[in-house]
Design an enzyme around this catalytic site. Structure first.
Site, PDB file in Angstrom:
ATOM      1  N   GLY A 159      47.117  36.273  50.211  1.00  0.00           N
ATOM      2  CA  GLY A 159      47.221  35.650  48.722  1.00  0.00           C
ATOM      3  C   GLY A 159      48.589  35.867  47.987  1.00  0.00           C
ATOM      4  O   GLY A 159      49.068  35.067  47.403  1.00  0.00           O
TER       5      GLY A 159
ATOM      6  N   LYS B 203      41.879  23.262  55.063  1.00  0.00           N
ATOM      7  CA  LYS B 203      42.357  23.864  56.359  1.00  0.00           C
ATOM      8  C   LYS B 203      41.252  25.010  56.262  1.00  0.00           C
ATOM      9  O   LYS B 203      41.547  26.061  55.565  1.00  0.00           O
ATOM     10  CB  LYS B 203      43.864  24.478  56.021  1.00  0.00           C
ATOM     11  CG  LYS B 203      44.382  24.867  57.362  1.00  0.00           C
ATOM     12  CD  LYS B 203      44.288  25.827  58.243  1.00  0.00           C
ATOM     13  CE  LYS B 203      44.376  27.209  57.897  1.00  0.00           C
ATOM     14  NZ  LYS B 203      43.730  28.301  58.762  1.00  0.00           N
TER      15      LYS B 203
ATOM     16  N   GLU C 222      41.286  33.945  45.370  1.00  0.00           N
ATOM     17  CA  GLU C 222      40.084  34.740  45.476  1.00  0.00           C
ATOM     18  C   GLU C 222      40.293  35.814  46.680  1.00  0.00           C
ATOM     19  O   GLU C 222      40.175  35.469  47.718  1.00  0.00           O
ATOM     20  CB  GLU C 222      38.869  34.054  45.748  1.00  0.00           C
ATOM     21  CG  GLU C 222      37.680  34.568  45.350  1.00  0.00           C
ATOM     22  CD  GLU C 222      37.637  35.217  44.033  1.00  0.00           C
ATOM     23  OE1 GLU C 222      37.442  36.470  43.918  1.00  0.00           O
ATOM     24  OE2 GLU C 222      37.603  34.463  43.245  1.00  0.00           O
TER      25      GLU C 222
ATOM     26  N   CYS D  66      33.390  39.307  50.299  1.00  0.00           N
ATOM     27  CA  CYS D  66      34.286  39.911  49.571  1.00  0.00           C
ATOM     28  C   CYS D  66      33.466  40.707  48.314  1.00  0.00           C
ATOM     29  O   CYS D  66      33.998  41.715  47.739  1.00  0.00           O
ATOM     30  CB  CYS D  66      34.961  38.686  48.518  1.00  0.00           C
ATOM     31  SG  CYS D  66      35.588  37.529  49.812  1.00  0.00           S
TER      32      CYS D  66
ATOM     33  N   GLY E  43      40.849  34.665  50.725  1.00  0.00           N
ATOM     34  CA  GLY E  43      41.197  35.534  51.901  1.00  0.00           C
ATOM     35  C   GLY E  43      41.756  37.086  51.577  1.00  0.00           C
ATOM     36  O   GLY E  43      41.442  37.443  50.515  1.00  0.00           O
ATOM     37  N   SER E  44      42.762  37.622  52.451  1.00  0.00           N
ATOM     38  CA  SER E  44      43.096  38.784  51.825  1.00  0.00           C
ATOM     39  C   SER E  44      43.919  38.825  50.706  1.00  0.00           C
ATOM     40  O   SER E  44      44.977  37.863  50.630  1.00  0.00           O
ATOM     41  CB  SER E  44      43.626  39.397  53.307  1.00  0.00           C
ATOM     42  OG  SER E  44      45.028  38.855  53.645  1.00  0.00           O
TER      43      SER E  44
HETATM   44  C1  UN1 Z   1      32.371  35.982  49.440  1.00  0.00           C
HETATM   45  O1  UN1 Z   1      32.174  36.705  50.266  1.00  0.00           O
HETATM   46  O2  UN1 Z   1      34.006  35.776  49.360  1.00  0.00           O
HETATM   47  O3  UN1 Z   1      27.796  36.878  45.760  1.00  0.00           O
HETATM   48  C2  UN1 Z   1      31.542  35.265  48.778  1.00  0.00           C
HETATM   49  C3  UN1 Z   1      27.896  36.638  47.063  1.00  0.00           C
HETATM   50  C4  UN1 Z   1      27.706  35.256  47.595  1.00  0.00           C
HETATM   51  C5  UN1 Z   1      29.218  34.860  47.642  1.00  0.00           C
HETATM   52  C6  UN1 Z   1      30.245  35.491  48.301  1.00  0.00           C
HETATM   53  N1  UN1 Z   1      26.981  34.562  46.665  1.00  0.00           N
HETATM   54  O4  UN1 Z   1      27.715  37.591  47.929  1.00  0.00           O
END
Ligand code: UN1
Length: 498
Positions: free
Chosen positions: A235, A177, A252, A286, A230-231
């Site tokens: 999560g 999804k 994550e 992230c 996601g957020s």
């Molecule tokens: C993300 O933003 O969830 O290390 C992944 C990094 C990338 C992956 C980011 N290889 O910035």
């Protein structure tokens, strides 16, 4: 503008319309007049069919020798490489990141597909001596069954591949999804998976909202494992639902990643690293740097250089190769950045940016200027809450201990970095950062696919993606003992003095 194409779900090896007949549009964030495509608003009924198909396919796929499963992954990786430019352009158009970064995103998918294809010939367990004579002891991995894969829009190829490749090579089947802001890229990806030869039902695609399609996957008792990026708010809610069913779950979530710059740092290098990790992907990673902890003697000079360079970054459509900062993904993201900048004005001193970018054609997209606040306290809201945009807070600190306390003083723990020329300080920081990813003399982004990716504290729930440990999310361990002595041997008893 021509009528946008309507795309379908992929269930049991066939492209089909959703049960409800409802669709939603995916829109180019750099120019909202450009509708990328129309997608099925999948819901519980579609998910039920996808799960049934994945269950049916599971029997054959788990019985397929893992090296043979790996061969399908190799073909898929090669196809992604062949179609890299097409995928990257579709990605930039759909979610906005600049082309060079979109190519990197596809490359990260290719890398993990090749890595996991090789796992088809490894999937290592342990073979160990038994404590008893004439007895064999080992552990083997086995697939869980059906994996629910729920992914974000910000790495629309890399993250689905991080999740689906280890799931598939270890013998699981998948219900995928994708985020509602990146269904087109997901569709292109699944088309290539079909072409690569994943058997019908092994990979199923259900587009739709998190509340409808996503929750239906999480709540389905036949889905054994959920992997979500996601957020933190979403999560947490998934964890509650999955927890009620004792379901395996890999999360994550958010980050508030810091770069520490010590007084002995190479400032030019630090400025390069900070700009790239704070404003690359418009701050929507992230792993993006959203806090700089500046050792006080160099703080003013660092801020001066950062602001001077940030003001010169070129903002625009990511399809223009000279652009460095693309749009935010959608209107709510832009509103969120605006509201945090308003908060920041009361918490620190604005040194650059702070406005939407609306000149000429940019008025049709969600553009925001790279923004820096200085003099921010470590507990200020803009220093604590994830903004997911091009907003950087500079926090002054006196020396290593204060800087490290500020860096670790957050509920998140994904990525952290330090700039220093002292090997002693570097090693201390490698020990002291409370984060799953640590960089020395580089920014907070750019993790490679063959080491574990994930965070401490509220960034996740202890699982890791990428690297061979990614297999742990998608496999059960089975410890196997074979006694070939021909007599009853009692462990912990017969080999002890009586
Ligand atoms: C993300 O933003 O969830 O290390 C992944 C990094 C990338 C992956 C980011 N290889 O910035």
């Amino acid at each position: 503008m021509p009528e946008p194409a309507t795309h379908q779900l992929f269930i049991a090896g066939r492209w089909v319309d959703g049960v409800s007949g409802q669709t939603f549009d995916s829109v180019n964030p750099a120019d909202t007049r450009d509708v990328v495509g129309r997608f099925q608003a999948g819901g519980a009924a579609d998910v039920a069919m996808a799960v049934a198909a994945a269950g049916e396919a599971s029997k054959g796929w788990r019985a397929t020798p893992a090296p043979k499963r790996g061969e399908v992954l190799y073909r898929f990786a090669a196809l992604m490489a062949e179609h890299k430019e097409r995928l990257a352009r579709a990605m930039t158009r759909e979610m906005g990141k600049v082309l060079a970064e979109a190519r990197g995103d596809v490359q990260e998918g290719i890398d993990i597909a090749f890595l996991m294809a090789g796992e088809g010939r490894r999937l290592f367990g342990d073979t160990v001596p038994s404590e008893l004579p004439d007895k064999w002891a080992m552990s083997v991995r086995q697939p869980l069954g059906i994996a629910g894969i729920v992914t974000p829009w910000n790495f629309p190829i890399a993250i689905p591949c991080w999740k689906m490749m280890p799931a598939l090579v270890s013998g699981n089947t998948v219900v995928f999804k994708p985020a509602s802001d990146a269904p087109h890229v997901a569709t292109l990806l699944v088309e290539l998976m079909e072409e690569a030869g994943f058997p019908a039902g092994t990979v199923n695609l259900v587009t739709g909202s998190g509340g409808e399609a996503g929750d239906a996957i999480v709540d389905n008792p036949d889905v054994a494992v959920i992997s979500f990026t996601g957020s933190s708010a979403t999560g947490r809610s998934i964890a509650e639902r999955a927890g009620r069913r004792l379901k395996r779950l890999s999360l994550e979530l958010g980050g508030k990643n810091a770069v520490v710059v010590m007084r002995d740092a190479d400032l030019d290098l630090a400025v390069d690293g900070i700009l790239w990790s704070a404003f690359g992907t418009t701050g929507q990673r992230c792993t993006a740097c959203s806090r700089v902890i500046a050792d006080r003697p160099i703080a003013d000079e660092l801020v001066r250089r950062l602001a001077e360079r940030a003001e010169r970054l070129r903002i625009g459509s990511g399809l223009d190769e000279s652009v460095e900062v693309g749009p935010l993904v959608n209107a709510p993201a832009a509103t969120k950045v605006e509201s945090y900048v308003a908060i920041g004005r009361g918490e620190g001193e604005l040194v650059c940016g702070g406005e939407r970018e609306t000149a000429g054609e940019l008025a049709h997209g969600h553009f925001y200027q790279p923004t820096i606040f200085t003099g921010v306290g470590p507990m200020a809201r803009i220093a604590q809450e994830e903004i997911f945009g091009p907003v950087l807070s500079v926090i002054p600190a006196d020396g290593y201990a204060e800087a490290m306390a500020a860096a670790n003083g957050t509920r998140y723990g994904l990525s952290a970095s330090i700039f220093t020329q002292s090997v002693n300080t570097a090693f201390r920081a490698m020990r002291d950062f409370e984060a799953g990813l640590v960089y020395v003399n580089a920014g907070t982004t750019g993790a490679e696919t063959h080491l574990p990716f994930g965070g401490w504290k509220d960034t996740g729930n202890g699982h890791r993606e990428a690297g061979h440990v990614a297999l742990d999310t998608f496999t059960e361990w089975k410890a196997v003992y074979v006694d070939f002595s021909g007599r009853l041997q009692r462990a912990q008893i017969d080999n002890q003095p009586s």
